[in-house]
Design a protein around this motif. Structure first.
Motif, PDB file in Angstrom:
ATOM      1  N   GLU A 191       0.540  -0.940  -0.045  1.00 34.29           N
ATOM      2  CA  GLU A 191       0.056  -0.021  -0.276  1.00 34.29           C
ATOM      3  C   GLU A 191       0.569   0.872  -0.041  1.00 34.29           C
ATOM      4  O   GLU A 191       2.205   1.129   0.405  1.00 34.29           O
ATOM      5  CB  GLU A 191      -0.779  -0.579   0.944  1.00 34.29           C
ATOM      6  CG  GLU A 191      -1.848   1.282   1.718  1.00 34.29           C
ATOM      7  CD  GLU A 191      -2.583   1.039   2.818  1.00 34.29           C
ATOM      8  OE1 GLU A 191      -2.612   1.701   3.661  1.00 34.29           O
ATOM      9  OE2 GLU A 191      -2.417   0.189   2.916  1.00 34.29           O
ATOM     10  N   SER A 192       0.769   2.691  -0.558  1.00 34.27           N
ATOM     11  CA  SER A 192       1.198   3.648  -0.660  1.00 34.27           C
ATOM     12  C   SER A 192      -0.149   4.440  -0.305  1.00 34.27           C
ATOM     13  O   SER A 192      -1.238   4.580  -0.133  1.00 34.27           O
ATOM     14  CB  SER A 192       1.132   4.058  -1.808  1.00 34.27           C
ATOM     15  OG  SER A 192       2.347   3.129  -3.055  1.00 34.27           O
ATOM     16  N   LYS A 193       0.589   5.590   0.412  1.00 32.09           N
ATOM     17  CA  LYS A 193      -0.257   7.109   0.483  1.00 32.09           C
ATOM     18  C   LYS A 193      -0.257   7.734   0.167  1.00 32.09           C
ATOM     19  O   LYS A 193      -1.897   7.913   0.103  1.00 32.09           O
ATOM     20  CB  LYS A 193       1.691   7.698   1.604  1.00 32.09           C
ATOM     21  CG  LYS A 193       1.894   7.274   3.279  1.00 32.09           C
ATOM     22  CD  LYS A 193       2.698   7.894   4.123  1.00 32.09           C
ATOM     23  CE  LYS A 193       2.959   7.278   5.628  1.00 32.09           C
ATOM     24  NZ  LYS A 193       3.596   8.492   5.933  1.00 32.09           N
ATOM     25  N   ASP A 194      -0.035   7.394  -1.315  1.00 30.69           N
ATOM     26  CA  ASP A 194      -0.259   8.298  -2.346  1.00 30.69           C
ATOM     27  C   ASP A 194      -1.112   7.736  -3.467  1.00 30.69           C
ATOM     28  O   ASP A 194      -0.640   6.656  -3.566  1.00 30.69           O
ATOM     29  CB  ASP A 194       0.826   9.536  -2.649  1.00 30.69           C
ATOM     30  CG  ASP A 194       1.049  10.725  -1.851  1.00 30.69           C
ATOM     31  OD1 ASP A 194      -0.015  11.285  -1.137  1.00 30.69           O
ATOM     32  OD2 ASP A 194       1.731  11.291  -2.218  1.00 30.69           O
ATOM     33  N   SER A 195      -2.100   8.127  -4.039  1.00 30.74           N
ATOM     34  CA  SER A 195      -2.261   7.026  -5.400  1.00 30.74           C
ATOM     35  C   SER A 195      -1.448   7.963  -7.061  1.00 30.74           C
ATOM     36  O   SER A 195      -1.541   9.270  -6.603  1.00 30.74           O
ATOM     37  CB  SER A 195      -3.781   7.230  -5.654  1.00 30.74           C
ATOM     38  OG  SER A 195      -4.170   6.769  -6.901  1.00 30.74           O
ATOM     39  N   GLY A 196      -1.042   7.131  -7.307  1.00 30.24           N
ATOM     40  CA  GLY A 196      -0.050   7.265  -8.469  1.00 30.24           C
ATOM     41  C   GLY A 196       1.816   7.551  -8.544  1.00 30.24           C
ATOM     42  O   GLY A 196       1.991   6.942  -7.595  1.00 30.24           O
ATOM     43  N   VAL A 197       2.585   7.932  -9.170  1.00 35.90           N
ATOM     44  CA  VAL A 197       3.963   7.670  -9.370  1.00 35.90           C
ATOM     45  C   VAL A 197       4.132   8.872  -9.811  1.00 35.90           C
ATOM     46  O   VAL A 197       3.513   9.653 -10.465  1.00 35.90           O
ATOM     47  CB  VAL A 197       4.401   6.648  -9.857  1.00 35.90           C
ATOM     48  CG1 VAL A 197       3.796   5.067  -9.331  1.00 35.90           C
ATOM     49  CG2 VAL A 197       4.316   6.774 -11.338  1.00 35.90           C
TER      50      VAL A 197
ATOM     51  N   SER B  22       8.680   4.029  -3.903  1.00 34.74           N
ATOM     52  CA  SER B  22       9.480   5.530  -4.644  1.00 34.74           C
ATOM     53  C   SER B  22      10.614   5.521  -5.258  1.00 34.74           C
ATOM     54  O   SER B  22      11.075   6.209  -6.458  1.00 34.74           O
ATOM     55  CB  SER B  22      10.300   6.012  -3.901  1.00 34.74           C
ATOM     56  OG  SER B  22      10.244   5.253  -1.991  1.00 34.74           O
ATOM     57  N   SER B  23       9.251   5.029  -6.638  1.00 32.02           N
ATOM     58  CA  SER B  23       9.317   4.724  -7.822  1.00 32.02           C
ATOM     59  C   SER B  23       9.624   6.511  -8.583  1.00 32.02           C
ATOM     60  O   SER B  23       8.399   7.216  -8.743  1.00 32.02           O
ATOM     61  CB  SER B  23       8.765   3.854  -8.807  1.00 32.02           C
ATOM     62  OG  SER B  23       7.411   3.776  -8.965  1.00 32.02           O
ATOM     63  N   HIS B  24      10.563   6.581  -9.705  1.00 25.58           N
ATOM     64  CA  HIS B  24       9.477   7.816 -10.170  1.00 25.58           C
ATOM     65  C   HIS B  24      10.028   7.721 -12.087  1.00 25.58           C
ATOM     66  O   HIS B  24      11.196   6.868 -12.057  1.00 25.58           O
ATOM     67  CB  HIS B  24      10.231   8.601  -9.546  1.00 25.58           C
ATOM     68  CG  HIS B  24      11.723   8.772  -9.818  1.00 25.58           C
ATOM     69  ND1 HIS B  24      13.080   8.916 -11.051  1.00 25.58           N
ATOM     70  CD2 HIS B  24      12.898   8.210  -8.973  1.00 25.58           C
ATOM     71  CE1 HIS B  24      14.304   8.624 -10.724  1.00 25.58           C
ATOM     72  NE2 HIS B  24      14.390   8.477  -9.282  1.00 25.58           N
ATOM     73  N   PHE B  25       9.273   8.878 -12.936  1.00 27.70           N
ATOM     74  CA  PHE B  25      10.088   8.510 -14.314  1.00 27.70           C
ATOM     75  C   PHE B  25      11.598   9.387 -14.524  1.00 27.70           C
ATOM     76  O   PHE B  25      11.653   9.536 -12.994  1.00 27.70           O
ATOM     77  CB  PHE B  25       8.494   9.188 -15.190  1.00 27.70           C
ATOM     78  CG  PHE B  25       7.663   7.925 -15.468  1.00 27.70           C
ATOM     79  CD1 PHE B  25       7.683   7.094 -15.992  1.00 27.70           C
ATOM     80  CD2 PHE B  25       6.526   8.375 -14.515  1.00 27.70           C
ATOM     81  CE1 PHE B  25       6.098   6.387 -16.222  1.00 27.70           C
ATOM     82  CE2 PHE B  25       5.582   7.255 -14.514  1.00 27.70           C
ATOM     83  CZ  PHE B  25       5.671   6.816 -15.098  1.00 27.70           C
ATOM     84  N   ASP B  26      11.747   9.291 -15.403  1.00 29.78           N
ATOM     85  CA  ASP B  26      12.754  10.484 -15.933  1.00 29.78           C
ATOM     86  C   ASP B  26      14.725   9.607 -15.308  1.00 29.78           C
ATOM     87  O   ASP B  26      14.949  10.425 -15.599  1.00 29.78           O
ATOM     88  CB  ASP B  26      13.231  11.620 -15.308  1.00 29.78           C
ATOM     89  CG  ASP B  26      11.190  12.214 -15.953  1.00 29.78           C
ATOM     90  OD1 ASP B  26      11.142  12.451 -16.879  1.00 29.78           O
ATOM     91  OD2 ASP B  26      10.367  12.546 -15.505  1.00 29.78           O
ATOM     92  N   THR B  27      14.740   8.456 -14.474  1.00 34.64           N
ATOM     93  CA  THR B  27      15.303   7.537 -14.117  1.00 34.64           C
ATOM     94  C   THR B  27      16.721   8.478 -15.684  1.00 34.64           C
ATOM     95  O   THR B  27      16.618   8.049 -16.727  1.00 34.64           O
ATOM     96  CB  THR B  27      14.941   6.802 -14.225  1.00 34.64           C
ATOM     97  OG1 THR B  27      14.638   6.433 -13.506  1.00 34.64           O
ATOM     98  CG2 THR B  27      16.926   5.854 -13.995  1.00 34.64           C
TER      99      THR B  27
END
Length: 428
Positions: A226-232, A246-251
Motif C-alpha cells: 500500500e502507498s500513501k498516495d495514488s499514482g507515481v 518511491s519509484s519515479h520516471f525520468d531515470t
C-alpha cells in the motif's frame, strides 16, 4: 527499458568449483538476504556490505546450485568456508552499472542499493561479489564471511505479512519459479484495482511462449504493498508522490525510464512471502517502465501498451534479454564493438558462434537484409543490423520481436529458446 544476460548451454558451469551436491548438504530451508551498496563513479567502483537478513523459507532453485544459467553484469559466489567448495552461484545486473555509462557518473560519486537472495548456509560461508564493466572486466570485488549463527542477522518475515493472494499456482515453491507482482502507487482504497491489474499482467505473461507451455512451472502471487498516495512520481512535471517503493520516471533524465533505487523497501514488503522474481505495477497511465536482470520489472499498469510492455520488461528482469531497438548512430557505452555482448539476443559478430548461428537456415547471409514478406517478420531468423540502442554494428535475430517493438505479438525464436532454457534450468 534495459538490460540482459548471456545464455549458456544447460548443464555447463562458468569456471571451476562445480561438483555434485544436494541442497541439504550445505543449506537449510531458509533465505539469506544480502543487502549491498554499490558506489563510485565512472572511474572507480566499490561494494559495501549493508545488512544481512534471514527469511523463513527458500523459494529458489535446489539444483544446479554451483552453476550459472546467465552471465549477467555481476556475480555472487558462495563457498563453504571449511572446504572452499563453491556451493552456490547467482548472477545479476544493476541500475548502478547502467548509471556508470551516464555523463553524470563522470563528475559525481553515488551509491545504489542492491539486494540479493541466496540459500541459508548450515555452516560459515565465504561470499564473493563481483561487478564487471562493459568490456566484461572486473571493476569491483567484495569478499565477506557469513556465520549462520550470527545474532545480528536480521530476522524478517515472521510476523504479519503484506496482504497477498495467489493468481496462479503451478506447484510447490521448491518445484516452481515464484514471481511476486507488487503494487506501487495504489492507495488503501485501490486494492481491488491492483488485484485486477495484477491479473492482467499474469494473463499477458502466460499468453506468450514459452511461458504459456511451461505455465505449470510458475507460481504468481499478487502483493498489495500500500502507498500513501495514488499514482507515481513524474519529476519533469514536478509531481512527487509518497509511494511504497518511491519509484519515479525520468531515470537518467529519460522520460519513459521508470525505476526505483529503494530496493530494500521492495524486499521488506515481500519478506515472508515466497518469491524469486519481482514485477512492480505502477498505478499510472503515463507510458514507461524498466527491467533489470535478477532485480525487478517496473511498468505502468494503465497505459494502452501495458500488456506488451510488462512482458517486454520481464524479458529483461527474468530472462536476461537485451533491447533490440536502436536510436543512435554512435555505439552505446554499454556495448563496445570489439566485445561480444553477453546478452543472448544481440551480437557484434565478434563471437557469433556463441549466439544463434546454429538457428540460421543454410545459406542465410550474415548480416541479413530485412525480409519483404511480412509473414516471416517475427519468425525468420537472420542477423539484422540495429540493436542495443545502436543503429550500426550490433545485430538482432529477427526483423521484429517483443524485445524490439510493442506491436510484435511474440518473442522471436531466439528469445523463446533462451527463455525456455532459463525456465528449465531453474526447474529441472
Amino acid at each position: 527499458m534495459k538490460r540482459a544476460a548471456l545464455i549458456l548451454a544447460l548443464g555447463l558451469s562458468l569456471g571451476s568449483g562445480t561438483f555434485a551436491q544436494t541442497f541439504e548438504d550445505y543449506f537449510v530451508d531458509k533465505t539469506l538476504r544480502l543487502d549491498y551498496i554499490f558506489m563510485g563513479n565512472a572511474d572507480k567502483q566499490d561494494i559495501c556490505l549493508d545488512e544481512l537478513s534471514v527469511l523463513p523459507q527458500w523459494a529458489g532453485r535446489r539444483h544446479h546450485l554451483s552453476e550459472l544459467p546467465l552471465e549477467g553484469n555481476g556475480e555472487i559466489t558462495m563457498k563453504d568456508k571449511a572446504t572452499g567448495k563453491v556451493i552456490y552461484r547467482t548472477s545479476f545486473s544493476s541500475l548502478f552499472q547502467e548509471w556508470i555509462g551516464e555523463q553524470e557518473a563522470k563528475v559525481v560519486k553515488r551509491g545504489f542499493e542492491n539486494t540479493f537472495l541466496v540459500p541459508y548456509p548450515k555452516q560459515p560461508a565465504e561470499i564473493t561479489v563481483v561487478l564487471r564493466n562493459a568490456s566484461r572486466e572486473v571493476s569491483a570485488t567484495l569478499v565477506h564471511e557469513v556465520n549462520p549463527s550470527d545474532i545480528l542477522i536480521h530476522q524478517r518475515g515472521e510476523g504479519d505479512l503484506t496482504p497477498h493472494r495467489y493468481l496462479w499456482q503451478g506447484g510447490s515453491s521448491d518445484k516452481c519459479i515464484d514471481v511476486a507482482i507488487m503494487a506501487e502507487g495504489y492507495a488503501a482504497n485501490e486494492s481491488d484495482l491492483f488485484y485486477k491489474d495484477a491479473a492482467v499482467a499474469c494473463e499477458a505473461l502466460f499468453a506468450h511462449e514459452p511461458f504459456k507451455k511451461l505455465k505449470d512451472r510458475f507460481n504468481i502471487v499478487a502483493v498489495f504493498s500500500e502507498s500513501k498516495d495514488s499514482g507515481v512520481s513524474i519529476p519533469r512535471k514536478d509531481e512527487w508522490k509518497k509511494t511504497a517503493v518511491s519509484s519515479h520516471f525520468d531515470t537518467f533524465y529519460s522520460d519513459r525510464y521508470l525505476t526505483t533505487r529503494s530496493v530494500k523497501a521492495i524486499h521488506n514488503w515481500l519478506a515472508g512471502i515466497p518469491y524469486e522474481h519481482i514485477i512492480i505495477l505502477a498505478n499510472t497511465d503515463t507510458y514507461g517502465g524498466g527491467g533489470i536482470y535478477n532485480s525487478y520489472t517496473l511498468t505502468t499498469a494503465h497505459h494502452s501498451m501495458f500488456r506488451p510492455v510488462v512482458v517486454h520488461e520481464f524479458g529483461h528482469s527474468f530472462g536476461g534479454l537485451a533491447d533490440e531497438y536502436a536510436y543512435d548512430e554512435a555505439p552505446s557505452p554499454l556495448y563496445p564493438y570489439d566485445i561480444e555482448p553477453w546478452e543472448p539476443n544481440i551480437t557484434t559478430l565478434v563471437h557469433f558462434e556463441d549466439k544463434w548461428k546454429d538457428m540460421l537456415e543454410q545459406g542465410t547471409p550474415v548480416p541479413t537484409k530485412p525480409q519483404a514478406d511480412e509473414k516471416l517478420i517475427y519468425t525468420k531468423v537472420g542477423v539484422y543490423e540495429g540493436a542495443g540502442y545502436t543503429k550500426k554494428g550490433i545485430y538482432r535475430p529477427t526483423t521484429e520481436c517483443r524485445m524490439r517493438i510493442n506491436e510484435a505479438p511474440v518473442f522471436c525464436p531466439v528469445c523463446q529458446r533462451s527463455l525456455e532454457r532459463t525456465i528449465r534450468f531453474y526447474t529441472e
